[in-house]
Design a protein around this motif. Structure first.
Motif, PDB file in Angstrom:
ATOM      1  N   VAL A 184      88.854 217.354  39.618  1.00  0.00           N
ATOM      2  CA  VAL A 184      90.387 217.000  39.613  1.00  0.00           C
ATOM      3  C   VAL A 184      90.774 217.721  40.088  1.00  0.00           C
ATOM      4  CG1 VAL A 184      91.960 215.720  38.510  1.00  0.00           C
ATOM      5  CG2 VAL A 184      90.270 214.585  38.196  1.00  0.00           C
ATOM      6  N   ARG A 185      90.617 218.869  39.211  1.00  0.00           N
ATOM      7  CA  ARG A 185      91.084 219.842  39.519  1.00  0.00           C
ATOM      8  C   ARG A 185      90.880 220.995  41.628  1.00  0.00           C
ATOM      9  NH1 ARG A 185      89.966 224.203  35.175  1.00  0.00           N
ATOM     10  NH2 ARG A 185      91.606 225.799  36.592  1.00  0.00           N
ATOM     11  N   ASN A 220      90.025 218.343  44.098  1.00  0.00           N
ATOM     12  CA  ASN A 220      90.569 217.445  44.495  1.00  0.00           C
ATOM     13  C   ASN A 220      92.527 218.149  44.704  1.00  0.00           C
ATOM     14  OD1 ASN A 220      88.342 216.058  45.378  1.00  0.00           O
ATOM     15  ND2 ASN A 220      88.743 214.642  43.845  1.00  0.00           N
ATOM     16  N   LEU A 244      97.946 211.696  42.287  1.00  0.00           N
ATOM     17  CA  LEU A 244      97.582 210.756  41.623  1.00  0.00           C
ATOM     18  C   LEU A 244      96.848 209.207  41.464  1.00  0.00           C
ATOM     19  CD1 LEU A 244      98.170 209.798  38.385  1.00  0.00           C
ATOM     20  CD2 LEU A 244     100.283 208.801  39.433  1.00  0.00           C
ATOM     21  N   ASP A 249      94.422 209.395  43.725  1.00  0.00           N
ATOM     22  CA  ASP A 249      93.236 210.860  44.583  1.00  0.00           C
ATOM     23  C   ASP A 249      92.681 210.753  42.168  1.00  0.00           C
ATOM     24  OD1 ASP A 249      93.629 210.624  46.411  1.00  0.00           O
ATOM     25  OD2 ASP A 249      93.918 213.080  46.917  1.00  0.00           O
ATOM     26  N   ILE A 250      93.093 210.905  41.405  1.00  0.00           N
ATOM     27  CA  ILE A 250      92.568 210.905  40.027  1.00  0.00           C
ATOM     28  C   ILE A 250      92.656 209.576  39.326  1.00  0.00           C
ATOM     29  CG2 ILE A 250      93.565 211.660  37.853  1.00  0.00           C
ATOM     30  CD1 ILE A 250      95.427 213.465  38.211  1.00  0.00           C
ATOM     31  N   TRP A 251      93.158 208.298  39.995  1.00  0.00           N
ATOM     32  CA  TRP A 251      92.740 207.225  39.532  1.00  0.00           C
ATOM     33  C   TRP A 251      91.589 206.471  40.110  1.00  0.00           C
ATOM     34  CZ3 TRP A 251      94.035 204.566  35.571  1.00  0.00           C
ATOM     35  CH2 TRP A 251      95.519 204.939  34.187  1.00  0.00           C
ATOM     36  N   THR A 288      88.804 209.033  41.693  1.00  0.00           N
ATOM     37  CA  THR A 288      87.598 209.597  41.108  1.00  0.00           C
ATOM     38  C   THR A 288      87.221 209.161  39.277  1.00  0.00           C
ATOM     39  OG1 THR A 288      88.926 211.354  42.091  1.00  0.00           O
ATOM     40  CG2 THR A 288      87.067 211.611  40.537  1.00  0.00           C
ATOM     41  N   GLY A 289      88.476 208.665  38.335  1.00  0.00           N
ATOM     42  CA  GLY A 289      87.999 208.408  37.478  1.00  0.00           C
ATOM     43  C   GLY A 289      87.376 206.889  37.305  1.00  0.00           C
TER      44      GLY A 289
END
Length: 212
Positions: free
Chosen positions: A25-26, A28, A127, A129-131, A133-134
């Motif tokens: 995440v960091r 990205n 956000l 991208d975070i979802w 990746t998660g």
């Protein structure tokens, strides 16, 4: 011990995935910021390049389509004296990233093009991208935990029961039932071997009784 070790390994893998997810995440976020800065500089330069040969009406017409770009909060063109020739959207505010490029000929500078990219749009993109990746990490973690459950249910627990049966046989409990002998896999092969060991012990015990 095997079950405790398996649980420990599963927890360790979960921690590794969590740390990896934070790192991704960091990374990205840093990449998104870098890409946005590059795109902002490129867009400003590309838009400013032909403006030296345009009148005010053409400049306004060139900025008008930018209103449909969700990433752009605003854009404007100023003369060297700071007079606004054309403007669209909103330029002011701390929630924007500003980019500029000179409007110039080969000999002189005529003005400046300024672009404002919305940080709100950047945060929404990050956000997403975070979802994403998660979701990938969660799917991988579920796969690992599913594999752990399979190992626990089909390997570790059967081995534990067979180990208890061997211990009971070693202590002289020859009536101990050997589980999983009907399984067609390696666990079944181990159980069959233990069953043969049991039968040999029973046979040896009978011979000893007959001799007595």
């Amino acid at each position: 011990i095997r079950i405790r070790f398996a649980v420990l390994m599963a927890l360790l893998q979960a921690c590794v995935f969590l740390i990896s997810g934070i790192g991704v995440v960091r990374y990205n976020a840093a990449q998104r910021l870098e890409i946005t800065e590059q795109q902002g500089d490129t867009l400003a330069h590309d838009l400013a390049l032909p403006m030296w040969n345009m009148d005010d009406r053409q400049v306004v017409g060139m900025l008008k389509p930018l209103e449909r770009n969700p990433a752009l909060a605003g854009a404007r063109v100023l003369t060297e004296e700071g007079k606004v020739i054309a403007e669209t959207g909103e330029m002011a505010g701390d929630d924007k990233m500003l980019f500029s490029a000179q409007v110039a000929t080969e000999k002189e500078k005529l003005g400046t093009l300024e672009l404002a990219i919305s940080r709100h749009w950047m945060n929404e993109t990050l956000l997403q991208d975070i979802w994403a990746t998660g979701a990938v990490l969660a799917a991988m973690l579920v796969t690992i935990l599913g594999g752990f459950v399979v190992l626990l249910g089909f390997i570790f627990r059967p081995l534990g029961r067979i180990e208890k049966a061997v211990t009971a046989l070693s202590s002289g409990a020859l009536d101990t039932e050997i589980p999983y002998a009907e399984r067609p896999d390696e666990i079944g092969a181990i159980a069959v071997a233990v069953h043969v060991f049991k039968e040999n012990m029973i046979h040896t015990e009978r011979l000893r009784d007959d001799q007595e």
